[in-house]
Design a protein around this motif. Sequence first.
Motif, PDB file in Angstrom:
ATOM      1  N   MET A   1       0.842  -1.186   0.000  1.00 52.12           N
ATOM      2  CA  MET A   1       0.000   0.000   0.000  1.00 52.12           C
ATOM      3  C   MET A   1       0.885   1.246   0.000  1.00 52.12           C
ATOM      4  O   MET A   1       1.787   1.371   0.797  1.00 52.12           O
ATOM      5  CB  MET A   1      -0.903   0.004   1.235  1.00 52.12           C
ATOM      6  N   GLN A   2       0.586   2.179  -0.899  1.00 52.73           N
ATOM      7  CA  GLN A   2       1.350   3.409  -1.000  1.00 52.73           C
ATOM      8  C   GLN A   2       0.647   4.511  -0.219  1.00 52.73           C
ATOM      9  O   GLN A   2      -0.561   4.700  -0.350  1.00 52.73           O
ATOM     10  CB  GLN A   2       1.489   3.814  -2.460  1.00 52.73           C
ATOM     11  N   VAL A   3       1.397   5.242   0.602  1.00 54.47           N
ATOM     12  CA  VAL A   3       0.851   6.353   1.365  1.00 54.47           C
ATOM     13  C   VAL A   3       1.253   7.646   0.667  1.00 54.47           C
ATOM     14  O   VAL A   3       2.416   7.857   0.371  1.00 54.47           O
ATOM     15  CB  VAL A   3       1.378   6.349   2.822  1.00 54.47           C
ATOM     16  N   VAL A   4       0.278   8.492   0.394  1.00 53.94           N
ATOM     17  CA  VAL A   4       0.527   9.755  -0.282  1.00 53.94           C
ATOM     18  C   VAL A   4       0.181  10.888   0.678  1.00 53.94           C
ATOM     19  O   VAL A   4      -0.930  10.944   1.206  1.00 53.94           O
ATOM     20  CB  VAL A   4      -0.317   9.877  -1.567  1.00 53.94           C
ATOM     21  N   ALA A   5       1.141  11.774   0.913  1.00 58.84           N
ATOM     22  CA  ALA A   5       0.898  12.923   1.771  1.00 58.84           C
ATOM     23  C   ALA A   5       0.096  13.961   0.992  1.00 58.84           C
ATOM     24  O   ALA A   5       0.408  14.255  -0.158  1.00 58.84           O
ATOM     25  CB  ALA A   5       2.222  13.517   2.241  1.00 58.84           C
ATOM     26  N   ARG A   6      -0.939  14.487   1.614  1.00 55.53           N
ATOM     27  CA  ARG A   6      -1.751  15.512   0.969  1.00 55.53           C
ATOM     28  C   ARG A   6      -1.100  16.873   1.161  1.00 55.53           C
ATOM     29  O   ARG A   6      -0.504  17.145   2.187  1.00 55.53           O
ATOM     30  CB  ARG A   6      -3.148  15.520   1.566  1.00 55.53           C
ATOM     31  N   CYS A   7      -1.249  17.702   0.188  1.00 48.86           N
ATOM     32  CA  CYS A   7      -0.691  19.051   0.214  1.00 48.86           C
ATOM     33  C   CYS A   7      -1.799  20.034  -0.144  1.00 48.86           C
ATOM     34  O   CYS A   7      -2.583  19.793  -1.067  1.00 48.86           O
ATOM     35  CB  CYS A   7       0.460  19.131  -0.783  1.00 48.86           C
ATOM     36  N   LEU A   8      -1.862  21.124   0.586  1.00 47.75           N
ATOM     37  CA  LEU A   8      -2.880  22.133   0.372  1.00 47.75           C
ATOM     38  C   LEU A   8      -2.885  22.619  -1.076  1.00 47.75           C
ATOM     39  O   LEU A   8      -3.928  22.658  -1.729  1.00 47.75           O
ATOM     40  CB  LEU A   8      -2.618  23.307   1.324  1.00 47.75           C
ATOM     41  N   ARG A   9      -1.736  22.951  -1.595  1.00 46.37           N
ATOM     42  CA  ARG A   9      -1.651  23.464  -2.959  1.00 46.37           C
ATOM     43  C   ARG A   9      -2.052  22.407  -3.992  1.00 46.37           C
ATOM     44  O   ARG A   9      -2.700  22.715  -4.976  1.00 46.37           O
ATOM     45  CB  ARG A   9      -0.259  24.001  -3.228  1.00 46.37           C
ATOM     46  N   TYR A  10      -1.676  21.153  -3.748  1.00 46.98           N
ATOM     47  CA  TYR A  10      -2.066  20.086  -4.668  1.00 46.98           C
ATOM     48  C   TYR A  10      -3.589  19.947  -4.704  1.00 46.98           C
ATOM     49  O   TYR A  10      -4.187  19.794  -5.768  1.00 46.98           O
ATOM     50  CB  TYR A  10      -1.432  18.750  -4.268  1.00 46.98           C
ATOM     51  N   GLU A  11      -4.220  19.998  -3.546  1.00 47.21           N
ATOM     52  CA  GLU A  11      -5.679  19.860  -3.479  1.00 47.21           C
ATOM     53  C   GLU A  11      -6.374  20.997  -4.223  1.00 47.21           C
ATOM     54  O   GLU A  11      -7.374  20.780  -4.909  1.00 47.21           O
ATOM     55  CB  GLU A  11      -6.153  19.811  -2.024  1.00 47.21           C
ATOM     56  N   ILE A  12      -5.842  22.202  -4.103  1.00 48.12           N
ATOM     57  CA  ILE A  12      -6.431  23.345  -4.805  1.00 48.12           C
ATOM     58  C   ILE A  12      -6.221  23.202  -6.310  1.00 48.12           C
ATOM     59  O   ILE A  12      -7.147  23.424  -7.103  1.00 48.12           O
ATOM     60  CB  ILE A  12      -5.847  24.669  -4.273  1.00 48.12           C
ATOM     61  N   GLU A  13      -5.024  22.816  -6.713  1.00 49.55           N
ATOM     62  CA  GLU A  13      -4.744  22.583  -8.146  1.00 49.55           C
ATOM     63  C   GLU A  13      -5.677  21.497  -8.694  1.00 49.55           C
ATOM     64  O   GLU A  13      -6.181  21.618  -9.810  1.00 49.55           O
ATOM     65  CB  GLU A  13      -3.286  22.164  -8.347  1.00 49.55           C
ATOM     66  N   HIS A  14      -5.902  20.461  -7.912  1.00 48.06           N
ATOM     67  CA  HIS A  14      -6.794  19.370  -8.329  1.00 48.06           C
ATOM     68  C   HIS A  14      -8.212  19.897  -8.555  1.00 48.06           C
ATOM     69  O   HIS A  14      -8.860  19.559  -9.548  1.00 48.06           O
ATOM     70  CB  HIS A  14      -6.763  18.259  -7.272  1.00 48.06           C
ATOM     71  N   GLN A  15      -8.688  20.737  -7.647  1.00 53.21           N
ATOM     72  CA  GLN A  15     -10.026  21.315  -7.789  1.00 53.21           C
ATOM     73  C   GLN A  15     -10.104  22.245  -9.007  1.00 53.21           C
ATOM     74  O   GLN A  15     -11.123  22.282  -9.703  1.00 53.21           O
ATOM     75  CB  GLN A  15     -10.425  22.068  -6.522  1.00 53.21           C
ATOM     76  N   LEU A  16      -9.030  22.978  -9.264  1.00 53.89           N
ATOM     77  CA  LEU A  16      -8.992  23.827 -10.454  1.00 53.89           C
ATOM     78  C   LEU A  16      -9.223  22.996 -11.714  1.00 53.89           C
ATOM     79  O   LEU A  16     -10.015  23.362 -12.583  1.00 53.89           O
ATOM     80  CB  LEU A  16      -7.633  24.536 -10.570  1.00 53.89           C
ATOM     81  N   LYS A  17      -8.516  21.866 -11.785  1.00 56.19           N
ATOM     82  CA  LYS A  17      -8.644  20.989 -12.951  1.00 56.19           C
ATOM     83  C   LYS A  17     -10.039  20.367 -13.031  1.00 56.19           C
ATOM     84  O   LYS A  17     -10.636  20.307 -14.105  1.00 56.19           O
ATOM     85  CB  LYS A  17      -7.576  19.901 -12.912  1.00 56.19           C
TER      86      LYS A  17
END
Length: 100
Positions: free
Chosen positions: A1-17
């Motif tokens: 199982m791979q653990v991915v750390a969430r990042c505030l900027r990544y989440e916002i970029e994801h929502q933009l897309k």
Amino acid sequence: MQVVARCLRYEIEHQLKLHGYSLTKLAELTRIPVGNLSRILSLNETSRSMTIGQLDTLAMVFNQAPGWLYELYPHECCSEERLSRKRLVPYLLLKILLLS
């Protein structure tokens, strides 16, 4: 199982897309100047910290629940060099109000 750390900027970029928004469109919807959004989302030495109010505005624009990404916000207030009290205090007050 791979653990991915969430990042505030990544989440916002994801929502933009997901919403198909450009920074210009996001600036129109949030009334946050496009230059500020650009500096907030950049990951270099000129990046700018986000306020809790800006995070709440982004949540509203992206149709997210109030408090969206609050768990990631403390990283916005702290770095190895300094602590941003003007960013951290409003966040802590909101957390206290939400818990009571």
